[in-house]
Design an enzyme around this catalytic site. Structure first.
Site, PDB file in Angstrom:
ATOM      1  N   HIS B 125       0.333  -1.637   5.977  1.00 26.69           N
ATOM      2  CA  HIS B 125       0.593  -2.732   5.038  1.00 26.69           C
ATOM      3  C   HIS B 125       2.055  -2.611   4.606  1.00 26.69           C
ATOM      4  CE1 HIS B 125       0.269  -4.866   1.157  1.00 26.69           C
ATOM      5  NE2 HIS B 125      -0.894  -5.326   1.549  1.00 26.69           N
ATOM      6  N   ASP B 202      -3.358   6.325   2.594  1.00 24.79           N
ATOM      7  CA  ASP B 202      -3.516   5.071   1.870  1.00 24.79           C
ATOM      8  C   ASP B 202      -4.995   4.688   1.960  1.00 24.79           C
ATOM      9  OD1 ASP B 202      -3.810   2.412   1.217  1.00 24.79           O
ATOM     10  OD2 ASP B 202      -2.047   1.712   2.317  1.00 24.79           O
ATOM     11  N   GLN B 205      -8.335   0.585   1.580  1.00 28.03           N
ATOM     12  CA  GLN B 205      -9.451  -0.071   2.251  1.00 28.03           C
ATOM     13  C   GLN B 205     -10.618   0.870   2.552  1.00 28.03           C
ATOM     14  OE1 GLN B 205      -9.702  -3.246   2.559  1.00 28.03           O
ATOM     15  NE2 GLN B 205      -7.603  -3.813   2.053  1.00 28.03           N
ATOM     16  N   LYS B 228     -10.217  -2.722  -5.800  1.00 28.61           N
ATOM     17  CA  LYS B 228     -10.890  -2.794  -4.502  1.00 28.61           C
ATOM     18  C   LYS B 228     -12.169  -1.974  -4.486  1.00 28.61           C
ATOM     19  CE  LYS B 228      -7.291  -4.141  -1.265  1.00 28.61           C
ATOM     20  NZ  LYS B 228      -6.114  -4.631  -1.870  1.00 28.61           N
ATOM     21  N   CYS B 366       0.137  -9.204   4.937  1.00 30.18           N
ATOM     22  CA  CYS B 366       1.170  -8.222   4.571  1.00 30.18           C
ATOM     23  C   CYS B 366       1.357  -7.161   5.657  1.00 30.18           C
ATOM     24  CB  CYS B 366       0.864  -7.542   3.234  1.00 30.18           C
ATOM     25  SG  CYS B 366       0.942  -8.656   1.852  1.00 30.18           S
TER      26      CYS B 366
END
Lengths: 137, 408
Positions: B125, B202, B205, B228, B366
């Site tokens: 991203h 990261d 997700q 999220k 993104c």
């Protein structure tokens, strides 16, 4: 010949015939398929208005004191809305384009397409149409 | 599976927004990779905080301040245990994933020297690209990119080649927000440590789709966003190994992060407060704790495996459509699917789906370098959470077919 206001009223009447959003968009898509394109070989970066979602190319002509527009987009809905805008702006005096209110987009419920957050290039296109007209005032 | 199980219907009933109608149609919310919806208990927690607890934390001697401080710090403990960290000092509250990455890039980046290398991947991203470009420029570091295969899997042979003694940090997504690819982070971390490189994961997700245990993973940093994982926006978490965080200079200056300030010298507060300047997002932290409690109250194993079944069903139905291209076909995938149909612009399909009540995302997500790799301008992305139903997938497929019939 219809005035700038009458042309807008006519589009609003056309859209009033449909209650369903999908039917309204069907009309926009059909218009997008109809309008004259700028062929890929004729497109250049000066004409490009970059949006995050879709891109728009705009070419203007000034003839006999009137403005004419040729525009294209990689998205067909954007192109259809371009078609509506060109119907209204084409063949108008630069003063009209700069000063007269553009009200039909909101009245037919498409204002989301001209919001800064939509980022489809249309807001930038209207701005550039006005800037081009301003050059001839 | 051709019917939504009852336990999913029960879970779904706890998310009030899912009963919303848009343009007179039932909302079908398939934009969960952008943000997840909030269960009633999270919404109620936010209301009760502002109704009966609101005050500033950490410094107040009065009752409300002590209650709010206790709740905020309890949330930190809850999050710490949830992700398998051993110490509260390792849990830094941030604004979100982007903020966490920027913190590490700025602060840990300060410790790096000219010629040091940072590795990222081709599927990152923008928020896991740009912060590294900024620090690389400032400190003359070299930023290298691990390539991917056509199916959206990481090219691990290239990773092995890129990894060397010069590599100081690998910052990589656990799960691609555009492709759904689940990266083999355990292997990456193990290999990185052989060369003495640190690894930032990261987790934007992944945190909402499976169990995360930072101790087992042995990652050096792990970042995620509260919104999220069924919590509010504006709150996120940076996990960092204590010794590493201790060695890093502060990121922002202000209140709460100091021990003693004079005009000649300022000494900094201990972890985690060293990295939490200013009044934090208090209710954000507390309500994120409530979201974690919600997750603990449900059978996540069942919920996560249902998400996979939902993805399989959606992909199977999508593949029946003419000229369908699914972008991202990794063997290990999370519950999202990116696709294009023929040469039709994703924006056109997305606009028509919206008018039929279906929320998907269109565009480059993104991840512009990834779009360049696949030579496309964007995709449509449907991303699922466990509160989505089989029937919603059917509605989505029917709406997609109707959209395509107008556009073709």
């Amino acid at each position: 010949m219809s005035t700038f206001i009458e042309k807008q009223e006519a589009i609003i009447e056309d859209f009033d015939l449909f209650d369903d959003w999908m039917e309204k968009y069907e009309m926009i898509i059909d218009l997008g398929k109809e309008i004259r394109s700028i062929s890929e070989s004729q497109r250049n970066d000066d004409q490009l208005i970059e949006g995050c979602q879709s891109r728009v190319w705009l070419r203007t002509e000034y003839k006999d004191s009137l403005m004419y527009f040729f525009a294209d987009s990689d998205a067909i809905i954007t192109k259809g809305i371009i078609g509506l805008l060109i119907k209204v702006f084409d063949g108008e005096k630069p003063e009209t384009i700069v000063k007269e209110e553009l009200f039909f987009i909101k009245r037919i419920g498409l204002q989301e397409h001209l919001s800064p957050t939509r980022a489809n290039g249309l807001l930038g296109m209207v701005k550039r149409m006005k800037m081009e007209a301003l050059k001839h005032i | 599976m051709n019917q939504t199980p009852d336990y999913i219907k029960e879970l779904r009933s706890q998310f009030p927004i899912l009963k919303t109608k848009v343009y007179g149609k039932d909302l079908v919310y398939f934009d969960n990779a952008a943000t997840t919806q909030k269960p009633l208990q999270v919404i109620e927690r936010i209301q009760s905080y502002y109704t009966s607890e609101n005050s500033n934390i950490h410094r107040g001697v009065h009752h409300l301040s002590q209650v709010a401080t206790q709740d905020y710090e309890d949330a930190r403990k809850l999050i710490q245990k949830h992700i398998g960290s051993n110490k509260e000092s390792e849990i830094i509250f941030t604004k979100g994933t982007t903020d966490g990455i920027n913190l590490v890039a700025s602060s840990y980046g300060e410790l790096l020297k000219e010629g040091d290398e940072i590795l990222i991947s081709a599927m990152e991203h923008h928020s896991n690209i740009v912060p590294w470009q900024l620090i690389a420029q400032k400190k003359n570091l070299s930023l290298k990119v691990i390539p991917i295969h056509e199916n959206g899997e990481l090219n691990m042979a290239s990773f092995d080649e890129l990894l060397s003694e010069k590599t100081k940090l690998i910052s990589i997504t656990h799960i691609s927000n555009t492709l759904g690819t689940i990266n083999p982070i355990k292997e990456i971390i193990k290999k990185a440590h052989i060369f003495g490189a640190k690894v930032l994961i990261d987790g934007a997700q992944s945190i909402q789709h499976g169990e995360i245990n930072v101790s087992e993973l042995d990652c050096d940093f792990f970042v995620f966003s509260g919104h999220k994982i069924f919590g509010p926006t504006g709150i996120g978490v940076l996990y960092g190994k204590e010794a590493l965080l201790e060695s890093m200079p502060p990121y922002q200056g202000g209140g709460d992060m100091i021990k003693r300030v004079s005009f000649d010298h300022t000494s900094f507060n201990e972890l985690p407060f060293k990295f939490e300047a200013g009044t934090p997002n208090i209710i954000g932290g507390i309500a994120l704790g409530t979201a974690i409690k919600f997750l603990k109250s449900i059978d996540t194993e069942q919920a996560f495996s249902y998400e996979k079944a939902l993805l399989n069903y959606a992909e199977q139905e999508l593949k029946k459509i003419d000229e369908m291209t699914i972008i991202g076909t990794a063997t290990e995938k999370t519950s999202l699917v990116s696709f294009n149909v023929g040469q039709i612009h994703p924006f056109d399909i997305g606009t028509l789906l919206d008018k039929q009540g279906i929320a998907v995302r269109t565009g480059h997500h993104c991840t512009q370098p990834l779009m360049d790799f696949f030579k496309i301008s964007g995709t449509l992305r449907a991303s699922f959470a466990f509160y989505n139903t089989i029937e919603e997938v059917d509605v989505f497929i029917a709406a997609l077919k109707r959209s395509l019939s107008l556009l073709k």
